[in-house]
Design a protein around this motif. Structure first.
Motif, PDB file in Angstrom:
ATOM      1  N   ASP A   1      -3.269   5.744 -16.177  1.00 27.91           N
ATOM      2  CA  ASP A   1      -4.031   6.881 -15.673  1.00 27.91           C
ATOM      3  C   ASP A   1      -3.889   6.921 -14.158  1.00 27.91           C
ATOM      4  O   ASP A   1      -4.411   6.040 -13.463  1.00 27.91           O
ATOM      5  CB  ASP A   1      -5.503   6.738 -16.074  1.00 27.91           C
ATOM      6  CG  ASP A   1      -6.363   7.875 -15.555  1.00 27.91           C
ATOM      7  OD1 ASP A   1      -5.801   8.801 -14.951  1.00 27.91           O
ATOM      8  OD2 ASP A   1      -7.582   7.829 -15.757  1.00 27.91           O
ATOM      9  N   PRO A   2      -3.215   7.946 -13.592  1.00 30.29           N
ATOM     10  CA  PRO A   2      -3.035   7.991 -12.136  1.00 30.29           C
ATOM     11  C   PRO A   2      -4.334   8.207 -11.371  1.00 30.29           C
ATOM     12  O   PRO A   2      -4.370   8.019 -10.154  1.00 30.29           O
ATOM     13  CB  PRO A   2      -2.079   9.183 -11.945  1.00 30.29           C
ATOM     14  CG  PRO A   2      -2.265  10.016 -13.156  1.00 30.29           C
ATOM     15  CD  PRO A   2      -2.573   9.069 -14.279  1.00 30.29           C
ATOM     16  N   LEU A   3      -5.404   8.589 -12.077  1.00 32.69           N
ATOM     17  CA  LEU A   3      -6.687   8.797 -11.407  1.00 32.69           C
ATOM     18  C   LEU A   3      -7.710   7.715 -11.741  1.00 32.69           C
ATOM     19  O   LEU A   3      -8.897   7.881 -11.482  1.00 32.69           O
ATOM     20  CB  LEU A   3      -7.252  10.174 -11.782  1.00 32.69           C
ATOM     21  CG  LEU A   3      -6.503  11.380 -11.211  1.00 32.69           C
ATOM     22  CD1 LEU A   3      -7.154  12.681 -11.652  1.00 32.69           C
ATOM     23  CD2 LEU A   3      -6.437  11.319  -9.690  1.00 32.69           C
ATOM     24  N   ALA A   4      -7.261   6.624 -12.309  1.00 28.86           N
ATOM     25  CA  ALA A   4      -8.181   5.525 -12.609  1.00 28.86           C
ATOM     26  C   ALA A   4      -8.816   5.013 -11.322  1.00 28.86           C
ATOM     27  O   ALA A   4      -8.184   4.991 -10.261  1.00 28.86           O
ATOM     28  CB  ALA A   4      -7.437   4.394 -13.310  1.00 28.86           C
ATOM     29  N   ALA A   5     -10.098   4.633 -11.396  1.00 31.64           N
ATOM     30  CA  ALA A   5     -10.810   4.128 -10.222  1.00 31.64           C
ATOM     31  C   ALA A   5     -10.095   2.909  -9.645  1.00 31.64           C
ATOM     32  O   ALA A   5      -9.627   2.037 -10.386  1.00 31.64           O
ATOM     33  CB  ALA A   5     -12.244   3.774 -10.598  1.00 31.64           C
ATOM     34  N   LYS A   6     -10.000   2.834  -8.321  1.00 32.99           N
ATOM     35  CA  LYS A   6      -9.279   1.765  -7.637  1.00 32.99           C
ATOM     36  C   LYS A   6     -10.206   1.009  -6.696  1.00 32.99           C
ATOM     37  O   LYS A   6     -11.256   1.505  -6.298  1.00 32.99           O
ATOM     38  CB  LYS A   6      -8.109   2.358  -6.833  1.00 32.99           C
ATOM     39  CG  LYS A   6      -7.120   3.146  -7.662  1.00 32.99           C
ATOM     40  CD  LYS A   6      -6.115   3.855  -6.771  1.00 32.99           C
ATOM     41  CE  LYS A   6      -5.219   4.779  -7.566  1.00 32.99           C
ATOM     42  NZ  LYS A   6      -4.310   5.557  -6.697  1.00 32.99           N
ATOM     43  N   GLN A   7      -9.776  -0.178  -6.325  1.00 33.14           N
ATOM     44  CA  GLN A   7     -10.533  -1.006  -5.394  1.00 33.14           C
ATOM     45  C   GLN A   7     -10.322  -0.498  -3.971  1.00 33.14           C
ATOM     46  O   GLN A   7      -9.188  -0.241  -3.546  1.00 33.14           O
ATOM     47  CB  GLN A   7     -10.080  -2.462  -5.495  1.00 33.14           C
ATOM     48  CG  GLN A   7     -10.907  -3.448  -4.686  1.00 33.14           C
ATOM     49  CD  GLN A   7     -12.298  -3.649  -5.275  1.00 33.14           C
ATOM     50  OE1 GLN A   7     -12.474  -3.604  -6.487  1.00 33.14           O
ATOM     51  NE2 GLN A   7     -13.276  -3.863  -4.417  1.00 33.14           N
ATOM     52  N   ALA A   8     -11.389  -0.347  -3.224  1.00 33.47           N
ATOM     53  CA  ALA A   8     -11.289   0.081  -1.829  1.00 33.47           C
ATOM     54  C   ALA A   8     -10.812  -1.070  -0.955  1.00 33.47           C
ATOM     55  O   ALA A   8     -10.767  -2.230  -1.389  1.00 33.47           O
ATOM     56  CB  ALA A   8     -12.643   0.590  -1.343  1.00 33.47           C
ATOM     57  N   HIS A   9     -10.463  -0.774   0.274  1.00 34.23           N
ATOM     58  CA  HIS A   9     -10.043  -1.817   1.212  1.00 34.23           C
ATOM     59  C   HIS A   9     -11.202  -2.721   1.611  1.00 34.23           C
ATOM     60  O   HIS A   9     -11.013  -3.903   1.901  1.00 34.23           O
ATOM     61  CB  HIS A   9      -9.472  -1.177   2.493  1.00 34.23           C
ATOM     62  CG  HIS A   9      -8.243  -0.364   2.260  1.00 34.23           C
ATOM     63  ND1 HIS A   9      -7.991   0.826   2.916  1.00 34.23           N
ATOM     64  CD2 HIS A   9      -7.183  -0.554   1.446  1.00 34.23           C
ATOM     65  CE1 HIS A   9      -6.834   1.318   2.527  1.00 34.23           C
ATOM     66  NE2 HIS A   9      -6.323   0.508   1.627  1.00 34.23           N
TER      67      HIS A   9
END
Length: 432
Positions: A1-9
């Motif tokens: 899923d290209p819009l899956a939630a990601k970890q921020a910096h």
């Protein structure tokens, strides 16, 4: 899923952004930046040194000065100063961070709006909403991660470039929703197509697209798959999310919203409903603030439409515990000149475009409440303290989302690009 939630910096202060984009550029001199000296010199020519190297959009820069047309007062414990045209925002003065030292590089609407949206005056760059999605993904499975509304008499001068994805995969671009009828066109199935037929058709199309994706690896194919699936899910989720009739009467009254009747008030309430459902970035363009003439009556009309819902949005988010992690932004692409455009003795007098100094409001999302940052000179012409360029604002917004603007990059045509390009710094004075 290209819009899956990601970890921020880094640890984020904000999870969502609501940008109330007052397109056309509201006059800071009538709304936020009180200038008694400008009133004192009303009808006189500006100092020659003030105009050195200055380029105006439409007027002769050596036009007479025009004093502010409305009264100001301080509000709340913070003493934040606001115009009499903004009685509702005055009630949330202690929640606002007011930046009186904004500056930009462009003095016409389309390039200035695109600069505010993308960090560049040129078309084809990703918008800040798209960068936010690229960096963090979306927490909503059934709605777009970046939603756009347009109110006012027309759309923004910069058009869809304000919410485009540029060289990022198009899955990150903003999705424009309508405020009446179906939220998006063709949301309802045509006659003869039931849910089973639609699902079987999508499964077959997606299977072919996945085969093609495996063969060529083009991210736009993944975007197409995601778009089809999102559209399918939105048929159930979008009507529910957009149904303001679900809201209690006191909430509708607080915003001044009327279900089924398109308005800025309705879109503000919809923005709250969308961030509740995990939408990452909501942007409302209200293109109505270009007062080259009839400054007084048109400002009154614009503020009557936008003041109450803007304040209600902040109050509503706060009472629901959402303001802490939702950043609300209010402002346009530049300010207006202290010099008059037209006959100063006529009701049709107005102000020209002005990039050197203007004001924006921020609330929530880890911003320092009740603070006023920066100053302009006695005429509201140039910034004299704590200048905040548009790219500094971008760096600060990304910082609050947990993203380092120097590390959020995308390789395109052999170069690593970023929202702030080679500019921008986080405005520490705004951070709580």
């Amino acid at each position: 899923d290209p819009l899956a939630a990601k970890q921020a910096h880094a640890a984020a202060k904000a999870k969502n952004v609501i940008f109330l984009f007052m397109a056309g550029a509201p006059s800071h001199l009538e709304l936020f930046d009180n200038k008694p000296q400008l009133a004192k010199f009303d009808g006189t020519l500006p100092p020659a040194e003030l105009l050195a190297g200055y380029r105006a959009a439409f007027i002769n820069p050596n036009s007479t000065l025009m004093g502010p047309k409305f009264k100001f007062a301080r509000h709340g414990q913070s003493g934040n100063e606001l115009s009499e045209l903004l009685p509702h925002l005055a009630t949330v003065a202690d929640d606002l961070a007011i930046v009186k030292s904004m500056s930009t590089d462009a003095f016409n609407h389309a390039p200035a709006q695109i600069l505010m949206s993308t960090g560049s005056q040129q078309f084809g760059k990703p918008s800040i909403g798209s960068w936010s999605l690229y960096g963090l993904g979306s927490e909503s499975q059934n709605l777009p991660g970046f939603v756009v509304f347009s109110t006012g008499s027309k759309g923004p001068s910069g058009g869809s470039a304000n919410w485009g994805s540029g060289y990022l995969p198009t899955v990150h671009q903003g999705v424009q929703l309508r405020t009446s009828g179906d939220p998006v066109l063709f949301l309802s199935n045509p006659r003869g197509v039931d849910e089973r037929l639609q699902r079987d058709s999508l499964d077959a199309i997606n299977a072919l697209n996945r085969q093609h994706l495996d063969q060529v690896g083009d991210p736009e194919i993944a975007t197409r798959i995601n778009s089809f699936e999102m559209a399918y899910r939105m048929q159930a989720s979008a009507p529910e999310a957009m149904n303001l009739a679900d809201e209690p009467e006191h909430i509708l009254k607080m915003y001044g919203a009327e279900p089924g009747k398109p308005s800025f008030a309705n879109t503000c309430l919809l923005a709250r409903r969308l961030v509740e459902r995990g939408v990452r970035f909501v942007e409302i363009f209200h293109e109505a603030w270009d007062q080259h003439g009839y400054l007084v009556p048109d400002l009154k009309k614009n503020c009557e439409k936008t003041d109450q819902p803007s304040a209600a949005l902040i109050k509503d988010l706060k009472q629901r515990g959402l303001l802490d992690d939702t950043l609300v932004i209010w402002g346009g692409e530049f300010g207006r000149t202290p010099m008059v455009q037209g006959d100063p003795n006529h009701d049709g007098a107005g102000r020209d475009h002005h990039p050197n100094a203007f004001t924006m409001l921020l609330a929530g999302g880890g911003m320092k409440p009740g603070v006023t940052l920066g100053e302009s000179d006695d005429f509201g012409f140039n910034v004299t303290k704590d200048k905040v360029h548009v790219r500094d604002l971008h760096a600060t917004i990304l910082h609050q989302l947990g993203l380092d603007h120097t590390k959020l990059t995308y390789k395109f045509q052999g170069r690593d690009f970023r929202l702030t390009d080679v500019h921008g710094h986080v405005v520490k004075g705004l951070l709580a």
